[in-house]
Design a protein around this motif. Structure first.
Motif, PDB file in Angstrom:
ATOM      1  N   ASN A 580       0.663  -1.503   0.031  1.00 65.12           N
ATOM      2  CA  ASN A 580       0.076  -0.202   0.141  1.00 65.12           C
ATOM      3  C   ASN A 580       0.711   1.517   0.000  1.00 65.12           C
ATOM      4  OD1 ASN A 580      -2.509  -1.033  -0.063  1.00 65.12           O
ATOM      5  ND2 ASN A 580      -2.666  -1.468   2.586  1.00 65.12           N
ATOM      6  N   SER A 581       2.006   0.960   0.085  1.00 65.46           N
ATOM      7  CA  SER A 581       2.620   2.711   0.582  1.00 65.46           C
ATOM      8  C   SER A 581       4.107   2.279  -0.505  1.00 65.46           C
ATOM      9  CB  SER A 581       3.633   2.164   2.001  1.00 65.46           C
ATOM     10  OG  SER A 581       3.844   0.734   2.262  1.00 65.46           O
ATOM     11  N   VAL A 582       3.942   1.880  -2.321  1.00 66.38           N
ATOM     12  CA  VAL A 582       4.673   2.056  -2.448  1.00 66.38           C
ATOM     13  C   VAL A 582       5.262   3.179  -3.304  1.00 66.38           C
ATOM     14  CG1 VAL A 582       6.403   0.869  -5.053  1.00 66.38           C
ATOM     15  CG2 VAL A 582       4.939  -0.777  -3.422  1.00 66.38           C
ATOM     16  N   VAL A 583       6.481   4.620  -3.106  1.00 73.06           N
ATOM     17  CA  VAL A 583       6.545   5.258  -4.741  1.00 73.06           C
ATOM     18  C   VAL A 583       7.116   4.980  -5.505  1.00 73.06           C
ATOM     19  CG1 VAL A 583       6.158   7.034  -2.501  1.00 73.06           C
ATOM     20  CG2 VAL A 583       7.664   6.252  -2.636  1.00 73.06           C
ATOM     21  N   ILE A 584       7.060   5.410  -6.248  1.00 75.23           N
ATOM     22  CA  ILE A 584       8.615   5.514  -7.040  1.00 75.23           C
ATOM     23  C   ILE A 584       9.284   6.870  -7.063  1.00 75.23           C
ATOM     24  CG2 ILE A 584       8.746   5.611  -9.602  1.00 75.23           C
ATOM     25  CD1 ILE A 584       8.024   3.156  -9.116  1.00 75.23           C
ATOM     26  N   TYR A 585      10.294   6.354  -6.730  1.00 71.81           N
ATOM     27  CA  TYR A 585      11.133   7.779  -6.382  1.00 71.81           C
ATOM     28  C   TYR A 585      12.484   8.174  -7.642  1.00 71.81           C
ATOM     29  CZ  TYR A 585      14.160  11.101  -3.704  1.00 71.81           C
ATOM     30  OH  TYR A 585      14.749  12.451  -3.661  1.00 71.81           O
ATOM     31  N   LYS A 586      12.331   9.553  -8.140  1.00 77.61           N
ATOM     32  CA  LYS A 586      13.278   9.468  -8.836  1.00 77.61           C
ATOM     33  C   LYS A 586      13.557   8.810 -10.562  1.00 77.61           C
ATOM     34  CE  LYS A 586      15.481  13.301  -6.939  1.00 77.61           C
ATOM     35  NZ  LYS A 586      16.518  14.134  -6.972  1.00 77.61           N
ATOM     36  N   ASN A 618       7.764  -2.556 -14.320  1.00 79.02           N
ATOM     37  CA  ASN A 618       8.579  -2.457 -15.023  1.00 79.02           C
ATOM     38  C   ASN A 618       8.834  -0.925 -14.656  1.00 79.02           C
ATOM     39  OD1 ASN A 618       8.911  -2.944 -17.591  1.00 79.02           O
ATOM     40  ND2 ASN A 618       6.886  -2.864 -18.396  1.00 79.02           N
ATOM     41  N   GLY A 619      10.709  -0.648 -15.088  1.00 81.72           N
ATOM     42  CA  GLY A 619      10.988   0.315 -15.156  1.00 81.72           C
ATOM     43  C   GLY A 619      11.810   0.979 -13.234  1.00 81.72           C
ATOM     44  N   VAL A 620      11.717   0.104 -12.746  1.00 84.00           N
ATOM     45  CA  VAL A 620      12.303   0.512 -11.523  1.00 84.00           C
ATOM     46  C   VAL A 620      13.357  -0.692 -11.589  1.00 84.00           C
ATOM     47  CG1 VAL A 620      12.171  -0.905  -9.176  1.00 84.00           C
ATOM     48  CG2 VAL A 620       9.822   0.579  -9.856  1.00 84.00           C
ATOM     49  N   GLN A 621      14.905   0.299 -12.106  1.00 80.78           N
ATOM     50  CA  GLN A 621      15.809  -0.688 -11.221  1.00 80.78           C
ATOM     51  C   GLN A 621      16.672  -1.016  -9.720  1.00 80.78           C
ATOM     52  OE1 GLN A 621      18.378   1.877 -14.321  1.00 80.78           O
ATOM     53  NE2 GLN A 621      16.461   2.117 -15.607  1.00 80.78           N
ATOM     54  N   ALA A 622      16.231  -0.334  -8.908  1.00 83.35           N
ATOM     55  CA  ALA A 622      16.410  -0.790  -7.926  1.00 83.35           C
ATOM     56  C   ALA A 622      15.175  -0.574  -6.974  1.00 83.35           C
ATOM     57  CB  ALA A 622      17.839   0.777  -7.084  1.00 83.35           C
ATOM     58  N   SER A 623      15.262  -1.272  -5.760  1.00 83.06           N
ATOM     59  CA  SER A 623      14.209  -1.343  -4.667  1.00 83.06           C
ATOM     60  C   SER A 623      14.383  -1.078  -3.447  1.00 83.06           C
ATOM     61  CB  SER A 623      13.262  -2.310  -5.303  1.00 83.06           C
ATOM     62  OG  SER A 623      14.025  -3.453  -4.573  1.00 83.06           O
ATOM     63  N   LEU A 677      17.114   7.929   3.316  1.00 83.32           N
ATOM     64  CA  LEU A 677      17.589   7.712   2.654  1.00 83.32           C
ATOM     65  C   LEU A 677      17.442   7.580   0.914  1.00 83.32           C
ATOM     66  CD1 LEU A 677      17.618   4.568   1.153  1.00 83.32           C
ATOM     67  CD2 LEU A 677      14.877   4.027   1.427  1.00 83.32           C
ATOM     68  N   LYS A 678      16.461   9.209   0.957  1.00 81.33           N
ATOM     69  CA  LYS A 678      15.870  10.029   0.069  1.00 81.33           C
ATOM     70  C   LYS A 678      17.871  10.304  -0.725  1.00 81.33           C
ATOM     71  CE  LYS A 678      10.996   9.992  -0.639  1.00 81.33           C
ATOM     72  NZ  LYS A 678       9.635  10.495  -0.615  1.00 81.33           N
ATOM     73  N   ASP A 679      18.214  11.416   0.476  1.00 81.03           N
ATOM     74  CA  ASP A 679      19.158  12.364   0.629  1.00 81.03           C
ATOM     75  C   ASP A 679      20.287  11.049  -0.077  1.00 81.03           C
ATOM     76  OD1 ASP A 679      18.264  14.527   1.412  1.00 81.03           O
ATOM     77  OD2 ASP A 679      18.353  14.307   3.132  1.00 81.03           O
ATOM     78  N   ALA A 680      20.506  10.080   0.429  1.00 80.62           N
ATOM     79  CA  ALA A 680      21.487   8.498  -0.155  1.00 80.62           C
ATOM     80  C   ALA A 680      21.209   8.753  -1.650  1.00 80.62           C
ATOM     81  CB  ALA A 680      21.685   7.826   1.103  1.00 80.62           C
ATOM     82  N   ILE A 681      19.971   8.680  -1.775  1.00 82.10           N
ATOM     83  CA  ILE A 681      19.363   8.225  -3.075  1.00 82.10           C
ATOM     84  C   ILE A 681      20.086   9.423  -4.289  1.00 82.10           C
ATOM     85  CG2 ILE A 681      17.784   7.361  -4.751  1.00 82.10           C
ATOM     86  CD1 ILE A 681      16.549   6.231  -2.616  1.00 82.10           C
ATOM     87  N   ASP A 682      19.969  10.238  -3.588  1.00 84.27           N
ATOM     88  CA  ASP A 682      19.475  12.006  -4.260  1.00 84.27           C
ATOM     89  C   ASP A 682      21.784  12.145  -4.609  1.00 84.27           C
ATOM     90  OD1 ASP A 682      17.660  12.264  -4.776  1.00 84.27           O
ATOM     91  OD2 ASP A 682      17.541  13.758  -3.208  1.00 84.27           O
ATOM     92  N   GLU A 683      22.021  11.307  -3.783  1.00 84.06           N
ATOM     93  CA  GLU A 683      23.830  12.244  -3.639  1.00 84.06           C
ATOM     94  C   GLU A 683      24.594  11.084  -4.528  1.00 84.06           C
ATOM     95  OE1 GLU A 683      26.795  11.204  -0.303  1.00 84.06           O
ATOM     96  OE2 GLU A 683      25.225  11.947   1.034  1.00 84.06           O
ATOM     97  N   TYR A 684      24.139   9.349  -4.694  1.00 86.99           N
ATOM     98  CA  TYR A 684      24.750   8.649  -5.355  1.00 86.99           C
ATOM     99  C   TYR A 684      24.018   8.937  -7.259  1.00 86.99           C
ATOM    100  CZ  TYR A 684      24.784   4.727  -7.827  1.00 86.99           C
ATOM    101  OH  TYR A 684      25.331   3.455  -9.493  1.00 86.99           O
ATOM    102  N   LEU A 685      23.099   9.157  -6.968  1.00 85.86           N
ATOM    103  CA  LEU A 685      22.715   9.736  -8.635  1.00 85.86           C
ATOM    104  C   LEU A 685      23.395  10.711  -9.721  1.00 85.86           C
ATOM    105  CD1 LEU A 685      18.319   9.093  -8.317  1.00 85.86           C
ATOM    106  CD2 LEU A 685      20.983   7.525  -9.397  1.00 85.86           C
ATOM    107  N   GLU A 686      23.810  11.730  -8.201  1.00 88.71           N
ATOM    108  CA  GLU A 686      24.545  13.179  -8.186  1.00 88.71           C
ATOM    109  C   GLU A 686      25.684  12.724  -8.296  1.00 88.71           C
ATOM    110  OE1 GLU A 686      25.442  16.865  -8.971  1.00 88.71           O
ATOM    111  OE2 GLU A 686      23.103  16.017  -8.383  1.00 88.71           O
ATOM    112  N   GLU A 687      26.511  11.644  -7.472  1.00 88.32           N
ATOM    113  CA  GLU A 687      27.937  11.132  -8.076  1.00 88.32           C
ATOM    114  C   GLU A 687      28.132  10.158  -9.638  1.00 88.32           C
ATOM    115  OE1 GLU A 687      28.899  10.629  -2.994  1.00 88.32           O
ATOM    116  OE2 GLU A 687      28.228   8.993  -4.590  1.00 88.32           O
ATOM    117  N   ASN A 688      26.776   9.687  -9.705  1.00 86.75           N
ATOM    118  CA  ASN A 688      27.045   9.006 -10.532  1.00 86.75           C
ATOM    119  C   ASN A 688      26.632   9.208 -12.272  1.00 86.75           C
ATOM    120  OD1 ASN A 688      28.217   6.190  -9.716  1.00 86.75           O
ATOM    121  ND2 ASN A 688      27.104   6.603  -8.612  1.00 86.75           N
ATOM    122  N   LYS A 689      26.253  10.142 -12.222  1.00 82.52           N
ATOM    123  CA  LYS A 689      25.651  10.764 -13.584  1.00 82.52           C
ATOM    124  C   LYS A 689      26.118  10.611 -14.775  1.00 82.52           C
ATOM    125  CE  LYS A 689      23.508  15.583 -12.780  1.00 82.52           C
ATOM    126  NZ  LYS A 689      23.067  17.151 -12.280  1.00 82.52           N
TER     127      LYS A 689
END
Ligand code: MN
Length: 689
Positions: A580-586, A618-623, A677-689
């Motif tokens: 019930n609580s699934v959100v797609i982030y970024k 579909n489209g989810v690369q990390a969970s 967690l969201k901050d960590a994901i942001d940071e990772y995506l920023e580093e691995n652009k």
């Protein structure tokens, strides 16, 4: 062409001459007419002028005809001279020549042709294909020519087939080529036969006498040295003399050392059959050269390049054949002939396919270590899964087969493993499992401690037992996390393998005779592979399927393995809480929360399963699945392979693998952890652009 041009030019000049004569005649005529008209009767004038005109015309006509006659005469003389010359050339030509009519009937042939068909001359009126194995049409079209590219350029290969006079042309090969010869009223064909018997024979001899190139290496020296064993020098000397016996005495070839424990050999192709008919029996002779039973026997791999072509090409074929032999586990020969590959595994037994030289060498070393020990203790990681349990069972089976007492350190009450333990009902398993405390009592100075499915000692089932052991073997498929402050006797860490069960299946395959693995153990080991590969969809390589195939052949039943993975209703409800609580982030990550979990060890498992399931979206690369129990939030992360979840959770104090990681955070609510967690994901995506 040039001749006719010149002729045409002359004729034109002649016509100009005639024209001038006519003009002069016309002028004369007018002058004459005027003169006669004014001095005599007009009638006389007309008669005289007509007479003069006629005389001029006759002169011109006579002149023209004479010229044409002369020209024709010259041309005719020249033509007949050429014709005679050409015919004479063809007649005297050393090659057989036949002139045929359009339908293939012989009209004429030269002397060589009659010599060739002695006693049969003349063959006039006979059809070409009555004494030759090709029809005229075939020769004209070039069809069936040996070389397709040079169709009709070089001719068609033919033989004379007249059986009654076979002795004169038996075994001779010709190339026939037809030339069109046009006469005024028909098309004829001149067929020229070029003898190529010598070339054909030479070519055949060349192929027969052609050499093949082979590489031979002692394939397991490096692995033996890695285990800090010394290489048996008497065995290497013995192998050297075996190779010389085979390649020099039996094959009459040349063998030269080409680097350490590596040889290059060259021998005649006709002798290759000596090797293939006895299936490279010398592979077994080499193996028995290591007489010292305590050491790992030295084995060799052979790669043979048996293609046609240059020596350089053969060498590269030999090289790739050798690489193939090594990839397939060594101790075998591969013969590569163009696209064809032949494998020879020695006479005694076929080499295990798919596993590496390393696997084979370590399996042997492992078995020897077990034999030298008084007993074996084996364990997996804490919160063991099917891969850990299956691997422990595999090790225990090897020890039992070798007649060494063995115990598995495991929590038999682990709910997560209940379906597996429920199957181990045979009395044989009654005293097999011990806990960490009991294990301490079983530990002696010559006990072998085996750690499977984990290489980080603090999280293994009984770190104290490992710490107190003298002999330690680590077999794992996770990437190595840290150096040890002790020296394991064997460290077999293969991150390319899907699971520890896969690695141990290879060991079983090599060390156990067929059908020595009980079905129930095969089932649990297979469940380990199924679990770690997420039903063969992750990290699955050739060796994974090879291991599964082996387990299946030992009775493992995929249907029953599936039964072990069935969830009960409590798990289903627990897992449903995430949905019930699934959100797609970024747009590429999915996050699910479970806020109200009871404090059960199954909570973490449910998080892992939820993360697995999110990956199928579909489209989810990390969970990421977050699960809160009391004051701790567990995070389970999974990746499809493009996002490194290990790096993301390391930012939150967690760890794991590229595609599977976990973390636990002390927090009173999931919301604060979600923010982190969201901050960590942001940071990772920023580093691995
Ligand atoms: Mn595992």
């Amino acid at each position: 062409m040039r001749d006719t041009n010149r002729k045409q030019m002359k004729m034109t000049r002649h016509q100009i001459d005639a024209l001038i004569v006519e003009i002069v005649a016309a002028v004369l005529l007018v002058a004459d007419l005027a003169f006669v008209y004014f001095n005599f009767y007009p009638l006389y004038a007309i008669l005289a002028s007509v007479a003069i005109y006629l005389i001029v015309l006759v002169i011109i006509l006579i002149k023209n005809t004479a010229f044409k006659k002369t020209m024709r005469g010259v041309a005719e003389q020249r033509n007949s001279a050429f014709e005679n010359l050409t015919l004479e050339c063809v007649r005297q030509l050393y090659m057989p020549v036949i002139i045929c009519s359009e339908d293939g009937k012989v009209i004429w042939h030269n002397e060589v042709m009659s010599r060739l068909r002695k006693g049969l001359t003349p063959a006039y009126g006979q059809f070409l294909d009555t004494f030759c194995d090709a029809t005229l049409d075939k020769i004209i079209s070039g069809e069936g020519s040996a070389d397709e590219d040079s169709k009709n350029e070089d001719g068609v290969i033919v033989h004379f087939t007249d059986s009654t006079h076979a002795e004169y042309h038996l075994g001779k090969t010709f190339k026939a080529k037809a030339y069109s010869v046009r006469t005024e009223d028909e098309e004829l064909f001149m067929v020229v036969f070029r003898e190529i018997t010598d070339i054909v024979e030479l070519n055949k001899e060349l192929i027969d006498r052609d050499v093949v190139v082979a590489y031979v290496v002692i394939d397991n020296v490096e692995e033996i040295q890695k285990l800090e064993q010394t290489v048996d020098s008497t065995a290497t000397v013995e192998i050297n003399s075996i190779l010389r016996r085979v390649f020099e005495d039996e094959l009459h070839g040349v063998i030269k050392e080409n680097g350490k424990y590596r040889y290059i050999c060259v021998f005649d192709r006709e002798n290759l059959s000596v090797l293939t008919t006895n299936k490279f029996a010398f592979l077994d002779d080499v193996k028995s050269a290591s007489k010292d039973s305590d050491s790992i026997p030295l084995t060799i791999s052979v790669g043979v390049g048996a293609n046609e072509g240059t020596l350089f090409e053969k060498e590269s074929f030999a090289q790739s054949a050798l690489e193939l032999a090594l990839q397939r586990g060594g101790d075998q020969a591969v013969v590569k002939k163009n696209e064809e590959l032949a494998y020879f595994g020695g006479r005694a037994k076929t080499a295990p396919k798919g596993s590496t030289v390393r696997s084979r060498v370590i399996a042997t070393e492992f078995a020897q270590m077990i034999k030298r020990s008084s007993n074996v203790l084996v364990m997996g990681h804490k919160n063991a899964d099917y891969d850990a349990l299956g691997s422990c069972l595999a090790v225990s089976r090897i020890a039992k087969y070798l007649g060494v007492k063995v115990n598995i350190i495991s929590d038999v009450n682990d709910e997560n493993l209940a379906p597996a333990f429920a199957r181990l009902k045979d009395p044989e398993y009654d005293n097999l499992f011990v806990d960490a405390v009991e294990a301490q009592d079983l530990l002696k100075s010559d006990t072998l401690t085996v750690v499977v499915d984990v290489n980080n000692i603090p999280i293994c089932e009984a770190p104290d037992v490992v710490a107190n052991s003298n002999n330690i073997v680590i077999i794992d498929h996770h990437r190595k996390v840290a150096e040890y402050d002790f020296k394991p006797n064997i460290q077999y860490i293969e991150p390319t393998a899907s699971s520890a069960a896969e690695l141990l299946s290879e060991f079983l395959q090599q060390l156990l005779p067929p059908n020595a693995l009980p079905k129930v153990e095969a089932d649990i080991i297979l469940s380990g592979i199924v679990l770690d590969t997420k039903r063969f969809s992750h990290n699955t390589g050739i060796r994974t399927f090879n291991s599964a195939l082996y387990l299946r052949s030992q009775g493992a039943d995929p249907g029953e393995v599936n039964e072990m993975f069935k969830t009960d209703i409590k798990d289903l409800i627990r897992e449903a809480k995430y949905e019930n609580s699934v959100v797609i982030y970024k747009s590429v990550t999915a996050i699910a929360l479970n806020d109200n979990e009871d404090n059960s060890p199954l909570a973490r498992i449910s998080a892992a399963k939820a993360a697995d399931r999110l990956l199928t979206v579909n489209g989810v690369q990390a969970s990421f699945a977050l699960c809160k129990t009391n004051d701790t939030v567990f995070i389970s992360a999974r990746s499809q392979g493009s996002i490194n979840v290990q790096l993301i959770l390391e930012k939150m104090g967690g760890g794991g693998h590229f595609d599977a990681a976990g973390a636990q955070v002390t927090a009173s609510s999931t919301n604060s952890v979600l923010k982190q967690l969201k901050d960590a994901i942001d940071e990772y995506l920023e580093e691995n652009k």
